[in-house]
Scaffold this active site. Structure first.
Site, PDB file in Angstrom:
ATOM      1  N   HIS A  51      35.669  32.961  53.073  1.00 48.39           N
ATOM      2  CA  HIS A  51      36.029  34.384  53.183  1.00 48.39           C
ATOM      3  C   HIS A  51      36.837  34.823  51.961  1.00 48.39           C
ATOM      4  CE1 HIS A  51      34.911  36.247  57.053  1.00 48.39           C
ATOM      5  NE2 HIS A  51      34.821  34.999  57.478  1.00 48.39           N
ATOM      6  N   ASP A  85      41.697  41.480  60.110  1.00 45.43           N
ATOM      7  CA  ASP A  85      40.551  40.673  60.539  1.00 45.43           C
ATOM      8  C   ASP A  85      41.074  39.339  61.065  1.00 45.43           C
ATOM      9  OD1 ASP A  85      37.974  39.825  60.974  1.00 45.43           O
ATOM     10  OD2 ASP A  85      37.566  39.357  58.882  1.00 45.43           O
TER      11      ASP A  85
END
Length: 188
Positions: A51, A85
């Site tokens: 990520h 997130d």
């Protein structure tokens, strides 16, 4: 337009995070990425690293697994957009730490109402579309996530559901119109 917060829901691997990242990049000039994941094993460490690689340096990364409202308040001093997130990992972290998830959700909701100088983009997994879980902890998690989503959807100005990488507008205006409106207001 700051203070008009966004909730992005979707299933696992639905494209919700990618959509939220693109949206955040277009809604502000100085975005932050508030990550709630805890890399407790090698597989999760690899996911986090992937990520981070994909995000590159487009976002300032803030890691906070539990104290999300406090982190948002701090980050709003320096960032016009803050992407969180994800909420389901936050809820999972709080359950594991024995925290009161319902109270924390209310604290987050109150924080969002107060934050006017930054736009917050919340990402979360919609976990209520499948079968009823077979154990009490999983049912509790599902129930807490569903309740949190409902509460946050009440106060967010824009809510999107992402499936197969495509956003469905559930509340507010379509993403392209949101971006156009933000651009016009930014020029004013």
């Amino acid at each position: 337009m700051n203070g008009q917060h966004v909730l992005v829901l979707g299933g696992a691997r639905s494209g919700k995070t990618g959509f939220a990242e693109r949206l955040a990049m277009r809604l502000g000039d100085n975005p932050a990425y508030l990550a709630t994941a805890e890399a407790l094993d090698s597989e999760m460490r690899e996911r986090v690293a992937t990520h981070q690689r994909l995000r590159g340096e487009r976002f300032t990364t803030i890691e906070e697994p539990i104290e999300v409202p406090t982190a948002l308040i701090r980050a709003s001093n320096d960032h016009d957009v803050i992407l969180v997130d994800c909420l389901t990992l936050w809820i999972s972290n709080m359950l594991g730490a024995g925290e009161d998830v319902a109270a924390a959700t209310e604290e987050l909701a109150a924080t969002l109402v107060q934050l006017k100088r930054s736009r917050i983009v919340l990402v979360s997994n919609e976990v209520g579309l499948g079968i009823v879980p077979d154990n009490a902890l999983a049912r509790t998690f599902r129930d807490l996530a569903g309740t949190a989503h409902q509460r946050l959807a009440e106060i967010c100005h824009h809510v999107y559901f992402v499936a197969a990488g495509l956003p469905l507008t559930m509340k507010g205006i379509a993403p392209d119109l949101l971006i156009e409106t933000a651009a016009v207001e930014g020029e004013a």
